[in-house]
Design an enzyme around this catalytic site. Structure first.
Site, PDB file in Angstrom:
ATOM      1  NE  ARG A  15      -3.672  -0.658   2.176  1.00  0.00           N
ATOM      2  CZ  ARG A  15      -4.684  -1.052   2.939  1.00  0.00           C
ATOM      3  NH1 ARG A  15      -5.269  -0.188   3.742  1.00  0.00           N
ATOM      4  NH2 ARG A  15      -5.122  -2.301   2.901  1.00  0.00           N
ATOM      5  CB  SER A 116      -8.732  -0.899   2.213  1.00  0.00           C
ATOM      6  OG  SER A 116      -9.757  -1.136   3.142  1.00  0.00           O
ATOM      7  CG  HIS A 117      -9.550   2.473   5.301  1.00  0.00           C
ATOM      8  ND1 HIS A 117      -9.104   1.188   5.514  1.00  0.00           N
ATOM      9  CD2 HIS A 117      -8.726   3.288   6.010  1.00  0.00           C
ATOM     10  CE1 HIS A 117      -8.067   1.224   6.337  1.00  0.00           C
ATOM     11  NE2 HIS A 117      -7.805   2.482   6.644  1.00  0.00           N
ATOM     12  CE  LYS A 126      -7.004  -5.221   1.577  1.00  0.00           C
ATOM     13  NZ  LYS A 126      -8.351  -5.219   2.199  1.00  0.00           N
ATOM     14  CG  ASP A 266     -13.815  -1.690   3.780  1.00  0.00           C
ATOM     15  OD1 ASP A 266     -14.569  -2.410   3.097  1.00  0.00           O
ATOM     16  OD2 ASP A 266     -12.727  -2.102   4.225  1.00  0.00           O
ATOM     17  CG  ASP A 268     -11.242  -3.510   0.297  1.00  0.00           C
ATOM     18  OD1 ASP A 268     -11.737  -2.870   1.241  1.00  0.00           O
ATOM     19  OD2 ASP A 268     -10.372  -4.383   0.468  1.00  0.00           O
ATOM     20  CG  ASP A 270     -12.152  -6.098   2.946  1.00  0.00           C
ATOM     21  OD1 ASP A 270     -12.502  -4.937   3.249  1.00  0.00           O
ATOM     22  OD2 ASP A 270     -10.986  -6.500   3.085  1.00  0.00           O
ATOM     23  NE  ARG A 271     -12.357  -2.381   7.141  1.00  0.00           N
ATOM     24  CZ  ARG A 271     -12.034  -1.258   7.795  1.00  0.00           C
ATOM     25  NH1 ARG A 271     -12.013  -1.241   9.110  1.00  0.00           N
ATOM     26  NH2 ARG A 271     -11.745  -0.173   7.108  1.00  0.00           N
ATOM     27  CG  HIS A 357     -11.341  -7.481   8.353  1.00  0.00           C
ATOM     28  ND1 HIS A 357     -11.421  -7.490   6.966  1.00  0.00           N
ATOM     29  CD2 HIS A 357     -10.583  -6.401   8.677  1.00  0.00           C
ATOM     30  CE1 HIS A 357     -10.744  -6.461   6.485  1.00  0.00           C
ATOM     31  NE2 HIS A 357     -10.228  -5.784   7.497  1.00  0.00           N
TER      32      HIS A 357
END
Length: 495
Positions: A15, A116-117, A126, A266, A268, A270-271, A357
């Site tokens: 990242r 992500s965020h 990832k 978020d 992407d 995933d949360r 998560h």
């Protein structure tokens, strides 16, 4: 200018700022290294089947979120991968759990381009092995970084005689159908749900999973969408629901629309975060307990002994409730690579983290916020309690949330806290699984706290939980005063 990948390749992922840290040249080097460190060795041991155009050749999948820098970085990464003789299947725009679905269902490694965020100027990667198995600092990421650094400092290796091929595949419908097959929503009552996608990938996945997609029966849901337009500049608010300020729009919309609950994803997707009908945030620990009980019940009905994983920051209510329901609970360090490893080692049916998560055995032990959302909808929709009443059953204790303090020396500040608490409470229990956890839970008043140092910043992270709010606030304030105690200057120390 020389590029140092140590500032870009973190403990769990890649990242950084585009293009200063993460450029197409860096992405190509990382792709070439990932193919050689992960994809080809996995193929040689027979743990995967090729997914690309060349039948029988090693393959991998690549997905991306909606950031403008994504397509160029994906193309560069794919060049590095194919130069090693590995086929690439591009699945295009997807959530991170959509990438995990592709990796799991095709049994190949994967790369998801997302930050992500993080703000728009960032992007990242990832990485996972076949069947969505994690790639972290201790499971291949350090080797990928070292090899890619060599390529950047010297030169990329010459392409193999027969390079890999690139193909495309749309897996969104398959992903949606698979998730819907894992949760029985046939008996839910009509629900109104506000969903804040934060201009992230939830704007693509939520309609596919909760809407009347091809081949899926419609659900009795009225979905009120917020910020479903895919926009990597995040024009409305940061796509980070862990920050309370980013839930304000969702909370207001839930109340204004008299909705039964709200869901926030978020960047992407995933949360997943949950808001009750009054606009109150439901803690991820409560969601962990709620979803965990559903998965434990299914395991017991099937005659299996259930195990649930939780990290050490989750509420004590999680092991209390799940143990009482007949599950073995295993406490682990913070971080997805740790919890995924424990999930696989124990064959755990479910795992949850304080960061929202949620991990499922039936999803290759990987995390998926969308599957957790389906469980929440099923739990709410199959009984008559409101979301706030349901959540209250799983939140018997009071938590501080995570509080960060900037300190010159995390180890010194931590030892100062330990010295004070050992002197004041001789019966405390101290463990060092991840940072230090100090517990007074077996005595009254009940409280515990954890202090963890950041891997990348001069920060100490504090989490406190207690049996009531007054105790939590006292412990929180006492620990923070010790952590933030001013360091004497040289002049002050001189007699």
């Amino acid at each position: 200018m020389a590029i140092d990948l140590s500032s870009l390749v973190k403990a769990y992922d890649v990242r950084g700022v585009v293009p200063d840290q993460l450029s197409p040249a860096v992405a190509e080097a990382l792709g070439a290294a990932f193919a050689r460190v992960v994809v080809l060795p996995d193929a040689e041991t027979g743990t995967e089947a090729g997914s690309g155009a060349g039948a029988g050749r090693p393959g991998m999948v690549i997905g991306r979120d909606m950031r403008d820098s994504g397509p160029g970085l994906v193309d560069a990464f794919a060049r590095g991968v194919t130069s090693a003789g590995v086929d690439v299947t591009l699945i295009g725009l997807c959530s991170t759990d959509g990438l995990y679905y592709a990796s799991g269902s095709l049994d190949v490694p994967g790369a998801m381009f997302t930050a992500s965020h993080n703000p728009a100027r960032y992007n990242g990667i990832k990485l996972c092995r076949s069947a969505a198995r994690p790639v972290g600092q201790d499971t291949g990421l350090a080797q990928v970084r070292e090899l890619a650094q060599g390529y950047l400092d010297n030169a990329l290796p010459a392409p193999v005689a027969v390079p890999g091929q690139v193909s495309e595949r749309d897996v969104l419908g398959e992903y949606a159908g698979f998730l819907r097959s894992l949760v029985d929503l046939s008996g839910v009552r009509p629900l109104k749900v506000v969903v804040d996608a934060g201009n992230g990938m939830g704007g693509l996945t939520v309609p596919a999973v909760l809407g009347e997609a091809a081949g899926l029966a419609g659900l009795p849901l009225e979905v009120v969408p917020l910020f479903f337009e895919l926009d990597g500049t995040f024009p409305n608010h940061e796509a980070n629901p862990l920050e309370p300020a980013n839930l304000i729009d969702l909370q207001a919309a839930v109340v204004a629309n008299e909705a039964d609950l709200g869901l926030a994803f978020d960047g992407d997707a995933d949360r997943c975060f949950v808001v009750d009908e009054r606009g109150g945030a439901v803690s991820p620990s409560a969601v962990t307990a709620l979803v965990g009980l559903a998965e434990v019940s299914k395991e017991l009905e099937a005659g299996r002994a259930p195990t649930v994983i939780h990290n050490l920051i989750t509420s004590r209510a999680v092991p209390d409730l799940l143990s009482a329901a007949g599950a073995e609970t295993v406490r682990t360090r913070v971080g997805h690579s740790f919890i995924k490893a424990q999930m696989a080692e124990h064959g755990a049916v479910f795992g949850g983290e304080h960061s929202a998560h949620y991990y499922f055995r039936d999803f290759w032990f990987a995390d998926t916020g969308m599957l957790a959302a389906l469980h929440v909808l099923a739990a709410l929709g199959t009984q008559e309690h409101s979301m706030s009443e349901l959540a209250e059953m799983f939140e018997p204790y009071v938590g501080s949330g995570e509080i960060n303090s900037t300190v010159p020396d995390a180890a010194v500040a931590t030892e100062r806290v330990l010295d004070a608490y050992r002197a004041a409470y001789p019966g405390i229990v101290v463990d060092t699984l991840d940072g230090v956890t100090v517990s007074h839970w077996e005595s009254h008043p009940q409280w515990w706290f954890n202090l963890r140092a950041s891997n990348t910043e001069p920060l100490l992270r504090l989490n406190v939980e207690a049996a009531d709010e007054d105790i939590m606030e006292k412990v929180r304030d006492d620990v923070l005063s010790l952590v933030r105690e001013p360091v004497p200057t040289e002049e002050e120390e001189t007699p």
